[in-house]
Design an enzyme around this catalytic site. Structure first.
Site, mmCIF file in Angstrom:
data_model
loop_
_atom_site.group_PDB
_atom_site.id
_atom_site.type_symbol
_atom_site.label_atom_id
_atom_site.label_comp_id
_atom_site.label_asym_id
_atom_site.label_seq_id
_atom_site.Cartn_x
_atom_site.Cartn_y
_atom_site.Cartn_z
ATOM 1 C CG HIS A 196 30.072 -15.825 58.663
ATOM 2 N ND1 HIS A 196 29.404 -15.937 59.708
ATOM 3 C CD2 HIS A 196 29.494 -15.040 57.818
ATOM 4 C CE1 HIS A 196 28.556 -15.204 59.745
ATOM 5 N NE2 HIS A 196 28.374 -14.380 58.748
ATOM 6 C CB CYS A 197 29.143 -21.656 60.290
ATOM 7 S SG CYS A 197 30.707 -22.104 60.905
ATOM 8 C CB THR A 198 28.057 -20.705 64.808
ATOM 9 O OG1 THR A 198 26.904 -21.136 64.228
ATOM 10 C CG2 THR A 198 28.069 -20.162 66.292
ATOM 11 N NE ARG B 154 32.990 -24.513 61.655
ATOM 12 C CZ ARG B 154 32.360 -25.659 60.858
ATOM 13 N NH1 ARG B 154 32.941 -26.219 59.783
ATOM 14 N NH2 ARG B 154 31.345 -25.845 61.175
#
Length: 460
Positions: A25-27, A29
């Site tokens: 995951h990112c910020t 998504r």
């Protein structure tokens, strides 16, 4: 919906834990690498109340949940997939088929993404200090201000250490050795490059060559090149050093060789490359002016679509580290493109007749004003195309204005409203023109989207 319930429903729509090969995951998504894409029920996932959009990129299925939520769902997904061990180091087929430039830019992006929170925190602290000094007339001093100065500058001083750790992970090397190389480049015995205008570095004689002892605090290119070389050295040593000695021999030889290469070769070469990049951009900025801002602001959203926009941090850091510039004149342009997406999202809210889209459009647009653009871009504007075009128009006009007025920032990692904190320290006029550009980008994107019209999707 509780995060566990969201994760359970999501897992059923994605084909079950046996279809999941890797989760990250990112910020904003959640990203999946799956065995069979045909098993993903995209329509059902997009109807889930918490989902703001979905898309495929580089062989990964990505679901937008928004900041503050995605990491909680990620943890629940890991628990649910615990019975089916995830495969480490997955390289999706489409990613391995990327051209060299795209792969290079994506690697830079992946290196910088993990350290964005540290950069954002430092930037906000710098902004707080700037605000306090601006409105106190310099009256606020003493121990508290001294400590705040320490807190705000630390991340930039040890930037090569942070990047060394992150880059080593991306290059498949020992991340702690990467951090050590960053420590070598920022050693107190090396002169901070920001002081080159007022101080002369000492030199040492190595095999008849006079090597200046210049440090690389706040720089990017030297540590990236050095850690890349380090990763190659470490991989070669792992093939020839017996496993019984690898714990002692490999780190020792790797650090020694890479340390010499970093100080005597990679560092000086990197400074030249960084200065050349800064000079080239400075030339374009000075002579192309508003035209460059118009072009960059209009096209930036297309770069965000590719996910390669984080690679620009290398250029921005080079501008900040270059004594000739010392400011970031690119970030205000990127910020105009981001907030314009929010303006277009507000127009979608006004025009659409779909209640679910209205629910997404307002929070997603507000998120764009706070610097996180993926929810409104992928979840609202791109699906309907015309709002995305309208946002590009707004980004171009806002970018042209801030470039024409020479708006700059003293950091990177922030855009939208939070970016005010790194705009104000460079002067009140700088802030005023930034806010005017902000308004131009949002309003023009809003109007352009209304004029272009909105094509409702069939399922709506």
């Amino acid at each position: 919906m509780q995060h566990e319930e969201i994760a359970r429903k999501l897992l059923s729509h994605i084909g079950g834990s046996e279809n999941v090969m890797n989760i990250s995951h990112c910020t904003t998504r959640l990203r999946f690498n799956v065995r069979d894409e045909a098993k993903i029920d995209i329509a059902a996932i997009e109807k889930m109340e918490s989902v703001q959009g979905t898309f495929f990129r580089y062989g990964l299925f990505q679901i937008i949940f928004g900041a503050g939520v995605v990491h909680k769902i990620y943890k629940e997904m890991l628990h649910l997939c615990a019975s089916a061990p995830l495969e480490e180091g997955m390289q999706p087929e489409s990613q391995s088929a990327m051209n060299y430039f795209t792969r290079f830019a994506k690697t830079l992006s992946d290196i910088f993404v993990p350290i964005i929170p540290a950069m954002a925190a430092s930037g906000l602290l710098m902004g707080l200090i700037g605000v306090l000094k601006e409105f106190s007339g310099g009256a606020i001093n003493g121990p508290v201000m001294k400590m705040l100065d320490m807190f705000s500058s630390s991340a930039f001083i040890i930037l090569p250490v942070l990047l060394g750790f992150s880059a080593a992970k991306q290059f498949g090397a020992n991340p702690f050795l990467g951090a050590v190389i960053g420590g070598i480049l920022t050693h107190p015995d090396l002169l901070d490059p920001s002081l080159l205008g007022s101080k002369t570095p000492s030199t040492i004689d190595v095999f008849g060559f006079q090597v200046p002892l210049i440090g690389y605090q706040g720089t990017v290119i030297p540590i990236l090149l050095s850690v890349y070389i380090m990763s190659k050295i470490e991989k070669v040593l792992k093939k020839v050093v017996p496993s019984s000695l690898d714990l002692l021999v490999i780190p020792f030889i790797t650090v020694m060789i890479t340390g010499f290469a970093a100080i005597f070769m990679m560092g000086p070469v990197s400074l030249f490359i960084g200065h050349l990049m800064s000079e080239s951009l400075g030339f374009v900025y000075q002579y192309a002016g508003a035209a460059a801002g118009f072009l960059f602001g209009g096209l930036y959203s297309l770069i965000v679509l590719s996910g390669l926009h984080h690679s620009f941090y290398v250029i921005e850091a080079s501008l900040l580290a270059d004594p000739e510039y010392g400011v970031n004149f690119l970030l205000p342009i990127w910020s105009m493109a981001n907030v314009a997406q929010g303006g277009a999202g507000l127009a979608v809210f006004l025009k659409t007749k779909n209640a679910n889209v209205k629910k997404i459009a307002i929070p997603a647009s507000l998120t764009a004003f706070l610097g996180i653009v993926e929810p409104v871009m992928f979840g609202v504007n791109l699906k309907r195309l015309n709002p995305f075009i309208g946002a590009s128009i707004g980004g171009a006009l806002g970018g042209a204005y801030v470039t024409f007025m020479n708006v700059a920032a003293n950091s990177y990692g922030l855009s939208g409203i939070p970016m005010i904190s790194i705009i104000l320290p460079l002067g009140t006029a700088n802030l005023i023109h930034y806010l005017i550009g902000f308004a131009i980008a949002v309003v023009s994107a809003f109007i352009a989207t209304l004029c272009l019209g909105l094509k409702e999707e069939k399922e709506e």
